[in-house]
Scaffold this active site. Structure first.
Site, PDB file in Angstrom:
ATOM      1  N   PHE A   1      35.915  33.658  35.076  1.00  0.00           N
ATOM      2  CA  PHE A   1      35.046  34.797  35.360  1.00  0.00           C
ATOM      3  C   PHE A   1      35.749  36.065  34.886  1.00  0.00           C
ATOM      4  CE2 PHE A   1      33.424  38.308  37.957  1.00  0.00           C
ATOM      5  CZ  PHE A   1      32.071  38.203  37.662  1.00  0.00           C
TER       6      PHE A   1
ATOM      7  N   ASP B   1      43.635  37.975  32.485  1.00  0.00           N
ATOM      8  CA  ASP B   1      42.731  38.650  33.399  1.00  0.00           C
ATOM      9  C   ASP B   1      43.310  38.469  34.798  1.00  0.00           C
ATOM     10  OD1 ASP B   1      40.790  39.455  35.138  1.00  0.00           O
ATOM     11  OD2 ASP B   1      39.115  38.547  34.046  1.00  0.00           O
TER      12      ASP B   1
ATOM     13  N   LYS C   1      40.192  45.174  40.890  1.00  0.00           N
ATOM     14  CA  LYS C   1      40.033  44.879  42.317  1.00  0.00           C
ATOM     15  C   LYS C   1      41.024  45.592  43.247  1.00  0.00           C
ATOM     16  CE  LYS C   1      36.959  41.009  42.308  1.00  0.00           C
ATOM     17  NZ  LYS C   1      36.728  40.364  41.022  1.00  0.00           N
TER      18      LYS C   1
END
Ligand SMILES: *Cc1c(COP(=O)(O)O)cnc(C)c1O
Length: 399
Positions: A132, A218, A247
């Site tokens: 993702f 990532d 995040k």
């Protein structure tokens, strides 16, 4: 409020909880229910809700300056970039407002590198199944999850997908003379808490070096101390060329960043990229406060202590409830349980029955993403609530 009355685009299946206030690991709902929050804005509020240091940073900066755009020098932006580079492989940073934008910057940086390096034919980006990377076009094409790409027009050229664990296909991809970069999460988050084995990450580095291919990590979810080291790839003792983070970086304030070596970023010259909001003074003030806390050795030591406890307890639960829990996964406080019952139902049982909030994940997993500063007492409570949810699940499955 009923679903029908909502003017929000219907892209989310929201839990029936109206949140009002948070404090540390607790989330207070409008109806008075107090939840133990092991979602934390999806691994984002790494210091819990309303951490006093972050609240103070927002207040102080809010009275001074919010936004000026990147046509001016922003001292806190330069300072946070320096702090990130000091504690990572990177030499340069581009700030964004989200993870997906950090990924876009990483993809563009990699392609532009080869372009200015005299190999404009190197445009191919390889991602992995179960990955993702966010919801913008480049990010969905890099992850190639059909449910996120279907119906949105032609697949973007130059994006390819590898099967997790297929080493031969990976080798062939890296040896391909049109390959620009491999993009991978060192620990898959949304995909179900799958860590890439350390030996594979080291092998990837060797192969990519041999063929002049860039590595993009990532670490939007697995970075910033979540795994017990500041960066997840540190466990493998190797480094990427480019890394997307977001995040937890702002402790709940929207901030992302693309980190790169000077070499890999050599195509990113004036005019090559930009963002109106990215790196704004308000975000940078909060980011400095959050990253300052997250990068403390004490924070990382605490993560490892709690993670050790949780891992042991969760394996115990798996032994007692083999009919409910198939597998315990993840790294540090990016913890996943692969379940027998439907993960969405299990989440609802935990929420409504035990007032424990946990996140979903691919491969029928649930994720426990507690704040990194969760106390041992709270971690114990989470385990007890999970145990009672497993009992309830057993009862419901028998019924
Ligand atoms: C959440 C996430 C993203 C996307 O971040 P947004 O801020 O939602 O754009 C990208 N990569 C990973 C690994 C993520 O977990």
């Amino acid at each position: 409020m009923s679903q029908a009355a909502s003017h929000l685009m219907g892209v989310y299946n929201r839990a029936p909880v109206e949140v009002e206030r948070g404090e540390g690991a607790r989330l207070f709902a409008a109806d008075g229910t107090v939840y133990l929050d092991c979602v934390q804005g999806i691994s984002t509020n790494a210091l819990g809700h309303a951490h006093p240091v972050l609240v103070q940073a927002v207040k102080d900066q809010a009275e001074k300056l919010w936004h000026v755009s990147n046509i001016f020098r922003i001292p806190d932006q330069e300072a946070l970039a320096a702090e990130l580079c000091d504690k990572s492989f990177a030499d340069v940073v581009f700030f964004t407002n989200s993870g997906t934008e950090a990924v876009e910057c990483a993809l563009k940086t990699a392609r532009k590198y080869h372009y200015v390096n005299g190999q404009p034919e190197r445009i191919d980006i390889y991602g992995f199944d179960g990955a993702f990377h966010g919801r913008t076009y480049g990010a969905v094409n890099a992850a190639a999850n059909p449910s996120y790409t279907e119906g949105f027009g032609p697949k973007m050229q130059g994006f390819h997908q590898l099967t997790w664990g297929d080493h031969e296909a990976l080798k062939a991809a890296i040896a391909n003379p049109t390959t620009a970069a491999i993009i991978v999460e060192p620990v898959q988050g949304e995909g179900g808490c799958r860590p890439v084995p350390d030996v594979c990450l080291r092998g990837l580095r060797e192969l990519c070096d041999e063929h002049g291919v860039l590595i993009i990590f990532d670490e939007v979810q697995c970075g910033m101390g979540r795994t017990g080291k500041l960066w997840a790839h540190e466990w493998a003792g190797m480094q990427p060329d480019i890394m997307a983070i977001a995040k937890a970086l702002g402790g709940g304030f929207p901030i992302g960043a693309c980190l790169s070596t000077t070499e890999a970023a050599k195509g990113m010259t004036v005019g090559a990229h930009g963002s109106t909001f990215g790196g704004n003074p308000l975000a940078m003030a909060v980011g400095r406060a959050a990253f300052g806390e997250l990068s403390k050795p004490e924070t990382l030591a605490h993560v490892n202590e709690i993670a050790g406890y949780l891992k042991q307890q969760l394996h115990g639960l798996k032994e007692r409830f083999p009919d409910v829990i198939l597998d315990v996964r993840g790294k540090g406080l990016l913890t996943g349980l692969k379940l027998v019952p439907n993960n969405r139902e299990f989440m609802a049982w935990a929420r409504d029955g035990q007032h424990l909030l946990i996140a979903g994940g691919g491969d029928n997993c649930v994720r426990l993403l507690p704040p990194l500063n969760i106390t041992l007492e709270e971690a114990r409570e989470a385990v007890e609530k999970l145990e009672r949810t497993c009992e309830a699940a057993r009862g419901r499955m028998a019924a």
